[in-house]
Design a protein around this motif. Structure first.
Motif, PDB file in Angstrom:
ATOM      1  N   ASP A   1       0.803  -1.221   0.000  1.00  0.00           N
ATOM      2  CA  ASP A   1       0.000   0.000   0.000  1.00  0.00           C
ATOM      3  C   ASP A   1       0.837   1.271   0.000  1.00  0.00           C
ATOM      4  O   ASP A   1       0.415   2.291  -0.545  1.00  0.00           O
ATOM      5  CB  ASP A   1      -0.929   0.015   1.231  1.00  0.00           C
ATOM      6  N   ARG A   2       2.005   1.226   0.620  1.00  0.00           N
ATOM      7  CA  ARG A   2       2.792   2.441   0.818  1.00  0.00           C
ATOM      8  C   ARG A   2       4.068   2.410  -0.025  1.00  0.00           C
ATOM      9  O   ARG A   2       4.803   1.431  -0.006  1.00  0.00           O
ATOM     10  CB  ARG A   2       3.163   2.595   2.297  1.00  0.00           C
ATOM     11  N   GLN A   3       4.316   3.493  -0.750  1.00  0.00           N
ATOM     12  CA  GLN A   3       5.511   3.592  -1.584  1.00  0.00           C
ATOM     13  C   GLN A   3       6.741   3.870  -0.727  1.00  0.00           C
ATOM     14  O   GLN A   3       6.725   4.713   0.155  1.00  0.00           O
ATOM     15  CB  GLN A   3       5.343   4.726  -2.606  1.00  0.00           C
ATOM     16  N   MET A   4       7.844   3.140  -1.019  1.00  0.00           N
ATOM     17  CA  MET A   4       9.095   3.360  -0.302  1.00  0.00           C
ATOM     18  C   MET A   4      10.209   3.868  -1.212  1.00  0.00           C
ATOM     19  O   MET A   4      11.117   4.558  -0.771  1.00  0.00           O
ATOM     20  CB  MET A   4       9.548   2.077   0.398  1.00  0.00           C
ATOM     21  N   LEU A   5      10.160   3.494  -2.490  1.00  0.00           N
ATOM     22  CA  LEU A   5      11.180   3.912  -3.447  1.00  0.00           C
ATOM     23  C   LEU A   5      10.713   5.183  -4.148  1.00  0.00           C
ATOM     24  O   LEU A   5       9.676   5.200  -4.808  1.00  0.00           O
ATOM     25  CB  LEU A   5      11.435   2.805  -4.467  1.00  0.00           C
ATOM     26  N   HIS A   6      11.493   6.249  -3.994  1.00  0.00           N
ATOM     27  CA  HIS A   6      11.110   7.554  -4.538  1.00  0.00           C
ATOM     28  C   HIS A   6      12.157   8.050  -5.529  1.00  0.00           C
ATOM     29  O   HIS A   6      13.363   7.948  -5.279  1.00  0.00           O
ATOM     30  CB  HIS A   6      10.948   8.580  -3.412  1.00  0.00           C
ATOM     31  N   THR A   7      11.675   8.586  -6.639  1.00  0.00           N
ATOM     32  CA  THR A   7      12.547   9.175  -7.654  1.00  0.00           C
ATOM     33  C   THR A   7      12.738  10.656  -7.364  1.00  0.00           C
ATOM     34  O   THR A   7      11.763  11.371  -7.111  1.00  0.00           O
ATOM     35  CB  THR A   7      11.926   9.019  -9.055  1.00  0.00           C
ATOM     36  N   VAL A   8      13.968  11.102  -7.379  1.00  0.00           N
ATOM     37  CA  VAL A   8      14.286  12.525  -7.256  1.00  0.00           C
ATOM     38  C   VAL A   8      14.786  12.955  -8.632  1.00  0.00           C
ATOM     39  O   VAL A   8      15.937  12.705  -8.993  1.00  0.00           O
ATOM     40  CB  VAL A   8      15.337  12.786  -6.166  1.00  0.00           C
ATOM     41  N   ARG A   9      13.921  13.553  -9.405  1.00  0.00           N
ATOM     42  CA  ARG A   9      14.195  13.794 -10.825  1.00  0.00           C
ATOM     43  C   ARG A   9      15.449  14.646 -11.016  1.00  0.00           C
ATOM     44  O   ARG A   9      15.646  15.642 -10.343  1.00  0.00           O
ATOM     45  CB  ARG A   9      12.994  14.461 -11.490  1.00  0.00           C
ATOM     46  N   GLY A  10      16.272  14.197 -11.955  1.00  0.00           N
ATOM     47  CA  GLY A  10      17.499  14.910 -12.255  1.00  0.00           C
ATOM     48  C   GLY A  10      18.638  14.626 -11.290  1.00  0.00           C
ATOM     49  O   GLY A  10      19.723  15.177 -11.439  1.00  0.00           O
ATOM     50  N   PHE A  11      18.386  13.748 -10.297  1.00  0.00           N
ATOM     51  CA  PHE A  11      19.438  13.480  -9.314  1.00  0.00           C
ATOM     52  C   PHE A  11      19.599  11.992  -9.051  1.00  0.00           C
ATOM     53  O   PHE A  11      20.639  11.419  -9.305  1.00  0.00           O
ATOM     54  CB  PHE A  11      19.147  14.227  -8.011  1.00  0.00           C
ATOM     55  N   GLY A  12      18.566  11.342  -8.514  1.00  0.00           N
ATOM     56  CA  GLY A  12      18.717   9.932  -8.185  1.00  0.00           C
ATOM     57  C   GLY A  12      17.477   9.361  -7.540  1.00  0.00           C
ATOM     58  O   GLY A  12      16.346   9.711  -7.899  1.00  0.00           O
ATOM     59  N   TYR A  13      17.692   8.505  -6.531  1.00  0.00           N
ATOM     60  CA  TYR A  13      16.597   7.787  -5.869  1.00  0.00           C
ATOM     61  C   TYR A  13      16.868   7.711  -4.373  1.00  0.00           C
ATOM     62  O   TYR A  13      18.003   7.844  -3.919  1.00  0.00           O
ATOM     63  CB  TYR A  13      16.465   6.359  -6.431  1.00  0.00           C
ATOM     64  N   ARG A  14      15.787   7.471  -3.625  1.00  0.00           N
ATOM     65  CA  ARG A  14      15.937   7.262  -2.194  1.00  0.00           C
ATOM     66  C   ARG A  14      14.905   6.246  -1.735  1.00  0.00           C
ATOM     67  O   ARG A  14      13.839   6.076  -2.359  1.00  0.00           O
ATOM     68  CB  ARG A  14      15.762   8.578  -1.426  1.00  0.00           C
ATOM     69  N   ILE A  15      15.215   5.568  -0.622  1.00  0.00           N
ATOM     70  CA  ILE A  15      14.250   4.669   0.021  1.00  0.00           C
ATOM     71  C   ILE A  15      13.967   5.207   1.412  1.00  0.00           C
ATOM     72  O   ILE A  15      14.885   5.484   2.185  1.00  0.00           O
ATOM     73  CB  ILE A  15      14.787   3.227   0.094  1.00  0.00           C
ATOM     74  N   THR A  16      12.693   5.369   1.726  1.00  0.00           N
ATOM     75  CA  THR A  16      12.291   5.821   3.051  1.00  0.00           C
ATOM     76  C   THR A  16      10.887   5.327   3.326  1.00  0.00           C
ATOM     77  O   THR A  16      10.073   5.164   2.416  1.00  0.00           O
ATOM     78  CB  THR A  16      12.340   7.359   3.138  1.00  0.00           C
ATOM     79  N   HIS A  17      10.593   5.069   4.609  1.00  0.00           N
ATOM     80  CA  HIS A  17       9.237   4.663   4.980  1.00  0.00           C
ATOM     81  C   HIS A  17       8.368   5.886   5.257  1.00  0.00           C
ATOM     82  O   HIS A  17       7.165   5.760   5.466  1.00  0.00           O
ATOM     83  CB  HIS A  17       9.254   3.761   6.209  1.00  0.00           C
ATOM     84  N   GLU A  18       8.986   7.076   5.248  1.00  0.00           N
ATOM     85  CA  GLU A  18       8.218   8.311   5.449  1.00  0.00           C
ATOM     86  C   GLU A  18       7.727   8.832   4.109  1.00  0.00           C
ATOM     87  O   GLU A  18       8.268   8.526   3.063  1.00  0.00           O
ATOM     88  CB  GLU A  18       9.108   9.357   6.124  1.00  0.00           C
ATOM     89  N   GLN A  19       6.701   9.663   4.157  1.00  0.00           N
ATOM     90  CA  GLN A  19       6.161  10.241   2.947  1.00  0.00           C
ATOM     91  C   GLN A  19       7.191  11.183   2.328  1.00  0.00           C
ATOM     92  O   GLN A  19       7.683  12.095   2.987  1.00  0.00           O
ATOM     93  CB  GLN A  19       4.863  11.021   3.216  1.00  0.00           C
ATOM     94  N   SER A  20       7.562  10.956   1.071  1.00  0.00           N
ATOM     95  CA  SER A  20       8.584  11.779   0.427  1.00  0.00           C
ATOM     96  C   SER A  20       8.013  13.145   0.083  1.00  0.00           C
ATOM     97  O   SER A  20       6.877  13.279  -0.378  1.00  0.00           O
ATOM     98  CB  SER A  20       9.099  11.111  -0.845  1.00  0.00           C
ATOM     99  N   THR A  21       8.837  14.207   0.333  1.00  0.00           N
ATOM    100  CA  THR A  21       8.435  15.562  -0.025  1.00  0.00           C
ATOM    101  C   THR A  21       9.321  16.129  -1.141  1.00  0.00           C
ATOM    102  O   THR A  21       9.250  17.297  -1.462  1.00  0.00           O
ATOM    103  CB  THR A  21       8.548  16.499   1.195  1.00  0.00           C
ATOM    104  N   LEU A  22      10.215  15.279  -1.690  1.00  0.00           N
ATOM    105  CA  LEU A  22      11.138  15.737  -2.735  1.00  0.00           C
ATOM    106  C   LEU A  22      10.514  15.642  -4.111  1.00  0.00           C
ATOM    107  O   LEU A  22       9.673  14.797  -4.351  1.00  0.00           O
ATOM    108  CB  LEU A  22      12.420  14.906  -2.687  1.00  0.00           C
TER     109      LEU A  22
END
Length: 230
Positions: free
Chosen positions: A209-230
Motif C-alpha cells: 500500500d505504501r511507496q518506499m522507493l522515490h525518484t528525485v528527478r534529475g538526481f537519483g533515488y531514495r528509500i524511506t518509509h516516510e512520505q517523500s516531499t522531494l
C-alpha cells in the motif's frame, strides 16, 4: 573489488604521495582539496573509507565528519590525518564519529595498515548487519529480503541497488553512484539503470500500500518509509 578511499587534504603534495602509495597497494583513491568539494563527492559517490584533514578551506574536518555521520548516516570508517596533537581535539574528533586519529608526520606504511584494518572490520560488520527501513529488511549475509514479512526475490542488479539505497536511507543516492555500484568505473547506459529501478519498484512497492522507493528527478533515488516531499 578494490577499496575506494577519499582523501580530503589541502596539502596537495601530501595527498599525492599518499594516493600514489595507496594505489600501489591496489586501492582506488580520489582527492578533494577543500571541504566543499568533499561534500559534493560524498553526496554523489560511495567510498569504503575517508581520510580527513582537520584544517581545510571552507568546511573543516570536524564538520565533514559530522555530516557523514548525521546527514549521510554513513558508517564508513573515518580517519583523521592531521598535525594537531592536542588531546581535546582528539576527543572532539572521536566524539563526532572518527574511527582513528593519526598525527602527521606518519609513515605511509603505518597509515595504510591502519586504513586496511578499518576497512576489513567495516566489511565484516556490514556483512553481518541486517538492514531495516520501515517494514523492509535485507540480510546481506543470506541475501534474504522481506517486506511486511513477505519474502522478495530480486535479480543481482536490483539487489545491489537495494543494498546501497538501504545503507544510505533516507538520503538520496545519485544516479552516478548507482551506476558505479552496478558497473564499476565502466558506467552503463542510463536506460539500463531505469530498467533495474523498475524491477526494484515492482518488487518492493507494487504489491504494497505504501511507496518506499522515490525518484528525485534529475538526481537519483531514495528509500524511506516516510512520505517523500522531494
Amino acid at each position: 573489488m578494490a577499496s575506494r578511499i577519499l582523501i580530503v587534504e589541502d596539502d596537495r603534495d601530501l595527498a599525492r604521495n599518499l594516493a600514489d602509495f595507496l594505489e600501489i597497494q591496489d586501492y582506488v583513491t580520489e582527492h578533494a582539496a577543500d571541504g566543499q568539494t568533499a561534500l559534493g563527492l560524498l553526496a554523489a559517490k560511495e567510498y569504503d573509507l575517508v581520510v580527513l584533514d582537520l584544517t581545510l578551506p571552507g568546511v573543516d574536518g570536524i564538520s565533514l565528519c559530522s555530516h557523514i555521520r548525521n546527514q549521510l548516516r554513513s558508517k564508513m570508517p573515518i580517519v583523521m590525518l592531521t598535525a594537531k596533537d592536542e588531546i581535546n581535539t582528539k576527543v572532539s574528533a572521536f566524539d563526532i564519529g572518527a574511527d582513528d586519529y593519526i598525527v602527521k608526520p606518519a609513515s605511509l606504511r603505518e597509515i595504510e595498515a591502519r586504513l586496511r584494518a578499518l576497512i576489513r572490520r567495516a566489511g565484516m560488520a556490514v556483512d553481518n548487519a541486517v538492514m531495516k527501513v520501515g517494514d523492509l529488511s535485507m540480510d546481506p549475509g543470506t541475501m534474504r529480503i522481506e517486506r511486511a514479512g513477505v519474502p522478495i526475490t530480486l535479480p543481482p542488479g536490483a539487489t545491489k541497488i537495494l543494498a546501497l539505497l538501504m545503507r544510505r536511507s533516507p538520503n538520496v543516492v545519485h544516479n552516478e553512484a548507482l551506476q558505479r555500484e552496478l558497473w564499476g568505473e565502466e558506467r552503463g547506459e542510463s536506460h539500463a539503470l531505469v530498467v533495474h529501478m523498475s524491477t526494484l519498484r515492482n518488487a518492493i512497492d507494487k504489491p504494497f500500500d505504501r511507496q518506499m522507493l522515490h525518484t528525485v528527478r534529475g538526481f537519483g533515488y531514495r528509500i524511506t518509509h516516510e512520505q517523500s516531499t522531494l
